[in-house]
Design an enzyme around this catalytic site. Structure first.
Site, PDB file in Angstrom:
ATOM      1  N   CYS A  19      58.639   2.768  14.893  1.00 60.76           N
ATOM      2  CA  CYS A  19      60.047   2.375  15.069  1.00 60.76           C
ATOM      3  C   CYS A  19      60.326   1.763  16.441  1.00 60.76           C
ATOM      4  O   CYS A  19      61.413   1.227  16.670  1.00 60.76           O
ATOM      5  CB  CYS A  19      60.956   3.576  14.862  1.00 60.76           C
ATOM      6  SG  CYS A  19      60.638   4.423  13.316  1.00 60.76           S
TER       7      CYS A  19
ATOM      8  N   ARG B 290      78.636   0.478   4.995  1.00 61.27           N
ATOM      9  CA  ARG B 290      79.650   0.906   4.028  1.00 61.27           C
ATOM     10  C   ARG B 290      80.926   1.280   4.783  1.00 61.27           C
ATOM     11  O   ARG B 290      81.236   2.461   4.969  1.00 61.27           O
ATOM     12  CB  ARG B 290      79.140   2.085   3.207  1.00 61.27           C
ATOM     13  CG  ARG B 290      77.908   1.720   2.392  1.00 61.27           C
ATOM     14  CD  ARG B 290      77.469   2.813   1.462  1.00 61.27           C
ATOM     15  NE  ARG B 290      76.316   2.402   0.675  1.00 61.27           N
ATOM     16  CZ  ARG B 290      75.761   3.148  -0.276  1.00 61.27           C
ATOM     17  NH1 ARG B 290      76.247   4.340  -0.546  1.00 61.27           N
ATOM     18  NH2 ARG B 290      74.722   2.702  -0.959  1.00 61.27           N
TER      19      ARG B 290
ATOM     20  N   CYS C 277      63.529   6.609  18.925  1.00 61.29           N
ATOM     21  CA  CYS C 277      62.511   7.625  18.679  1.00 61.29           C
ATOM     22  C   CYS C 277      61.441   6.991  17.805  1.00 61.29           C
ATOM     23  O   CYS C 277      61.677   5.976  17.145  1.00 61.29           O
ATOM     24  CB  CYS C 277      63.117   8.855  18.008  1.00 61.29           C
ATOM     25  SG  CYS C 277      63.901   8.537  16.417  1.00 61.29           S
TER      26      CYS C 277
END
Length: 397
Positions: free
Chosen positions: A92, A224, A382
């Protein structure tokens, strides 16, 4: 001074992030990076022939041509054939790492201008059958493996990423209600930033095919904005009974890419580039893999120490939202100011295409720092397996 030479960001763009199985599902990670890279080259008025190196971060390697990713991106956008390319993987943190590695090439004078990027097509992650290449025994029940789900599990500690977030929730006393309220805030902040046009400078629109014909996609698809707290509270926990992590307060599985072009001070002057920000410093740190989400704490502290700065010097802070309890644990451990942290929402709202998030965060910080007239910003993520990475930039306006 954390870097041996002055390194400047002269362009920073990203694609809109697509929902899982959404509008971008038919574009490979290479395709997505190409869109972002073309937009960055154009925005920064950077001729492709001035690029000395191409570095792209990618995690899942989900397309059949993924082994060639960075090289193909460079060739597609017109970078000279003689210019080398590197595809890297720090999970990541890969988008951030592309910039870190680019800085290292510039500081060692191996390059003067580097096209950096991060990308992921999680929608294209294949199913696979292992151990059939050399034949199978009669009656063997072949198992179909979901490479995406398998890749989100750390086999060394035998934990899915979501359970590492649950471990942090327990360690830092983060409640389910805390997580749902934070998820709602991420959606609302994304909505406010999107409606105000705060993503426009970083966005590289993409033409996509829909049932209604071709359309231009320029808004993140996963967000959303109509989400309510009541809806979030009704969702079941995913990783443990009565846990904190749900589909609504975890980062979205998504597709997207970003491109950041960096140049030495000499190259900025030589090519008359417009510097948007200076790379002040960076830091990578390891941590306990069972609580991998706390990685930004030592990473941010390490980067600040190297740069001779403090959190109070930061006008903007952006920590990747892998999971709400993970972010809230980092926020609590560092005592982050909510008014300047993840000000435009984060991955819970717009999605987390693994290799692409570091590039997305950097691009947003570059443009948001300039819009606000701030001086310093730090971006961090992280990293599965127990790492953290952080990058500090300074506004040059």
């Amino acid at each position: 001074m954390a870097l041996l030479r002055g390194v400047f960001i002269v362009a920073a763009k990203r694609t809109p992030f697509g929902a899982y199985g959404g509008l971008l599902k038919d574009f490979s990670a290479t395709d997505l990076t190409e869109f972002a890279a073309r937009a960055a080259l154009s925005a920064g008025k950077v001729p492709p022939e001035t690029i000395d190196s191409v570095i792209v971060g990618n995690v899942m390697q989900s397309s059949s041509d993924a082994a060639y990713l960075a090289r193909h991106v460079g060739l597609r956008v017109g970078v000279p054939t003689e210019t080398g390319a590197l595809t890297l993987n720090r999970l990541c943190g890969s988008g951030f790492q592309s910039i870190v590695s680019g800085c290292q090439e510039i500081c060692s004078k191996d390059a003067e201008v580097v096209l950096c990027g991060g990308t992921e097509s999680m929608s294209q992650s294949p199913y696979c059958v292992r151990n059939v290449r050399f034949g199978t025994k009669f009656g063997l029940d072949l198992k179909l493996e979901d490479t995406l789900w398998a890749g989100l599990t750390d086999q060394h500690v035998k934990l899915p990423m979501g359970m590492t977030a649950e471990n942090l929730a327990a360690k830092y006393n983060i409640s389910r209600e805390d997580c749902d309220r934070y998820a709602l805030q991420s959606q609302q902040r994304w909505k406010a930033a999107n409606e105000a046009g705060y993503f426009n400078e970083e966005m590289a629109p993409i033409e996509v095919k829909t049932k209604k014909g071709k359309q231009t996609m320029q808004v993140d698809e996963h967000a959303r904005p109509q989400t309510t707290l009541e809806q979030l509270q009704k969702l079941p926990s995913v990783f443990k009974k009565d846990g904190t992590v749900t589909a609504g307060n975890a980062s979205g599985v998504s597709d997207g890419a970003g491109a950041v072009i960096i140049a030495s001070e000499d190259a900025v002057k030589k090519h008359n580039f417009t510097p948007l920000a200076r790379v002040v410093g960076y830091f990578v740190s390891g941590c306990d893999p069972t609580i991998m989400g706390i990685g930004p704490v030592p990473a941010i502290n390490g980067a600040l120490k190297k740069a001779g700065l403090s959190l109070k010097d930061m006008d903007l802070i952006d920590v990747n939202e892998a999971f709400a309890p993970q972010f809230l644990s980092v926020q609590k451990a560092l005592d982050l100011d909510p008014s300047k942290t993840n000000v435009s929402g984060g991955a819970i709202a717009l999605g987390h295409p693994l290799g692409g998030s570091g590039s997305r965060i950097t691009a947003h910080l570059v443009h948001e720092l300039r819009r606000r007239g701030g001086k310093y910003a730090v971006g961090s993520a992280c990293i599965g397996g127990g790492q953290g990475i952080a990058l500090i930039i300074q506004n040059t306006a």
